[in-house]
Design a protein around this motif. Sequence first.
Motif, PDB file in Angstrom:
ATOM      1  N   TYR A 196    -121.891  32.245 -22.504  1.00  0.00           N
ATOM      2  CA  TYR A 196    -121.970  31.777 -23.887  1.00  0.00           C
ATOM      3  C   TYR A 196    -120.824  32.375 -24.697  1.00  0.00           C
ATOM      4  N   GLN A 223    -119.807  33.381 -28.631  1.00  0.00           N
ATOM      5  CA  GLN A 223    -120.377  33.608 -29.958  1.00  0.00           C
ATOM      6  C   GLN A 223    -119.266  33.895 -30.965  1.00  0.00           C
ATOM      7  N   GLY A 234    -118.488  31.526 -37.001  1.00  0.00           N
ATOM      8  CA  GLY A 234    -118.589  30.174 -37.541  1.00  0.00           C
ATOM      9  C   GLY A 234    -119.507  29.255 -36.761  1.00  0.00           C
ATOM     10  N   LEU A 283    -123.855  31.002 -31.359  1.00  0.00           N
ATOM     11  CA  LEU A 283    -123.899  31.087 -29.899  1.00  0.00           C
ATOM     12  C   LEU A 283    -123.815  29.699 -29.304  1.00  0.00           C
ATOM     13  N   PHE A 306    -123.230  27.425 -25.638  1.00  0.00           N
ATOM     14  CA  PHE A 306    -123.306  27.422 -24.185  1.00  0.00           C
ATOM     15  C   PHE A 306    -121.980  26.960 -23.588  1.00  0.00           C
ATOM     16  N   GLU A 357    -123.299  27.072 -16.711  1.00  0.00           N
ATOM     17  CA  GLU A 357    -124.329  27.747 -15.935  1.00  0.00           C
ATOM     18  C   GLU A 357    -124.095  27.507 -14.457  1.00  0.00           C
ATOM     19  N   ASN A 364    -124.396  22.895 -15.140  1.00  0.00           N
ATOM     20  CA  ASN A 364    -124.305  22.344 -16.483  1.00  0.00           C
ATOM     21  C   ASN A 364    -123.094  22.937 -17.176  1.00  0.00           C
ATOM     22  N   LEU A 418    -116.987  36.769 -29.021  1.00  0.00           N
ATOM     23  CA  LEU A 418    -117.770  37.578 -28.100  1.00  0.00           C
ATOM     24  C   LEU A 418    -118.248  36.647 -26.983  1.00  0.00           C
ATOM     25  N   LEU A 428    -120.569  36.162 -23.800  1.00  0.00           N
ATOM     26  CA  LEU A 428    -121.788  36.740 -23.259  1.00  0.00           C
ATOM     27  C   LEU A 428    -122.156  36.078 -21.947  1.00  0.00           C
ATOM     28  N   TYR A 444    -133.769  34.711 -19.752  1.00  0.00           N
ATOM     29  CA  TYR A 444    -132.464  35.211 -19.358  1.00  0.00           C
ATOM     30  C   TYR A 444    -132.246  36.625 -19.883  1.00  0.00           C
ATOM     31  N   PHE A 483    -129.321  39.089 -21.014  1.00  0.00           N
ATOM     32  CA  PHE A 483    -127.926  39.040 -21.437  1.00  0.00           C
ATOM     33  C   PHE A 483    -127.236  40.389 -21.256  1.00  0.00           C
ATOM     34  N   GLY A 484    -125.940  40.302 -20.989  1.00  0.00           N
ATOM     35  CA  GLY A 484    -125.110  41.494 -21.011  1.00  0.00           C
ATOM     36  C   GLY A 484    -124.691  41.817 -22.427  1.00  0.00           C
ATOM     37  N   SER A 485    -123.912  42.870 -22.572  1.00  0.00           N
ATOM     38  CA  SER A 485    -123.456  43.298 -23.900  1.00  0.00           C
ATOM     39  C   SER A 485    -122.238  42.523 -24.379  1.00  0.00           C
ATOM     40  N   ARG A 540    -115.685  41.399 -25.890  1.00  0.00           N
ATOM     41  CA  ARG A 540    -115.083  41.018 -27.178  1.00  0.00           C
ATOM     42  C   ARG A 540    -113.619  40.705 -26.942  1.00  0.00           C
ATOM     43  N   TYR A 564    -135.862  34.656 -28.562  1.00  0.00           N
ATOM     44  CA  TYR A 564    -134.912  35.722 -28.273  1.00  0.00           C
ATOM     45  C   TYR A 564    -134.586  36.404 -29.594  1.00  0.00           C
ATOM     46  N   GLY A 573    -126.009  41.739 -26.990  1.00  0.00           N
ATOM     47  CA  GLY A 573    -126.389  40.446 -26.443  1.00  0.00           C
ATOM     48  C   GLY A 573    -127.818  40.107 -26.815  1.00  0.00           C
ATOM     49  N   PRO A 574    -128.172  38.832 -26.867  1.00  0.00           N
ATOM     50  CA  PRO A 574    -129.551  38.454 -27.163  1.00  0.00           C
ATOM     51  C   PRO A 574    -130.526  39.060 -26.158  1.00  0.00           C
ATOM     52  N   TYR A 601    -130.667  23.649 -18.114  1.00  0.00           N
ATOM     53  CA  TYR A 601    -130.054  24.872 -17.631  1.00  0.00           C
ATOM     54  C   TYR A 601    -129.228  25.532 -18.712  1.00  0.00           C
ATOM     55  N   PHE A 627    -128.924  27.613 -29.081  1.00  0.00           N
ATOM     56  CA  PHE A 627    -129.254  28.524 -30.179  1.00  0.00           C
ATOM     57  C   PHE A 627    -128.968  27.857 -31.518  1.00  0.00           C
TER      58      PHE A 627
END
Lengths: 112, 113
Positions: free
Chosen positions: A35, A37, A40, A43, A45, A48, A56, A88, A90, A101, A103-105, A108, B36, B43-44, B99, B103
């Motif tokens: 994702y 982020q 403006g 988040l 997608f 995947e 997708n 960012l 993700l 799911y 998520f990681g941190s 950036r 979430y 992260g979320p 999949y 948000f």
Amino acid sequence: KAGVTQTPRYLIKTRGQQVTLSCSPISGHRSVSWYQQTPGQGLQFLFEYFSETQRNKGNFPGRFSGRQFSNSRSEMNVSTLELGDSALYLCASSWTENYGYTFGSGTRLTVV
Amino acid sequence: DAKTTQPPSMDCAEGRAANLPCNHSTISGNEYVYWYRQIHSQGPQYIIHGLKNNETNEMASLIITEDRKSSTLILPHATLRDTAVYYCIVRGNSGGSNYKLTFGKGTLLTVNP
């Protein structure tokens, strides 16, 4: 257990360059998503993957690509960077899409 | 596009229950409601999800109306660390566009001391 690991945490690139971001999912997780982020757009997608197959893809230009390896680790690549790619990024993993799911941190990315 | 509507912001006193509403009037029969949250610069974080029955876990409770057109996330005893943006997401659990998570803008919950 270890969470979703994204590397690097921070990155500064110049317009026109390309960048590769890495994501290591939670052990046993086979679904990996990416994702973007931004302030403006929020988040959004990107794509995947499940068992090395992209299932997708979001509405992003072809400069954004990704792949998943046999160990479920994933990379995403952005070519010909633009200032608007600053965001960012993700990564999220799940055992299957039917579960929540993790998520990681994030990474950036700043494009100058 | 997100198929949910949430208030942009809410306040809650520390120690009180936080009740976050979400409208999803176009939800279809096989779509789940996911929640979430995202704490600033992280992260979320997955909270909970449900189909039609109420759900509870160690973090929160999810109440889904009988017609499934709306739901409420309940944090029973909010703490300052619960200050975050909370996202309500509707998605199916199999195939194609399912999949992904779509948000919206979420609800900024501010827990006040």
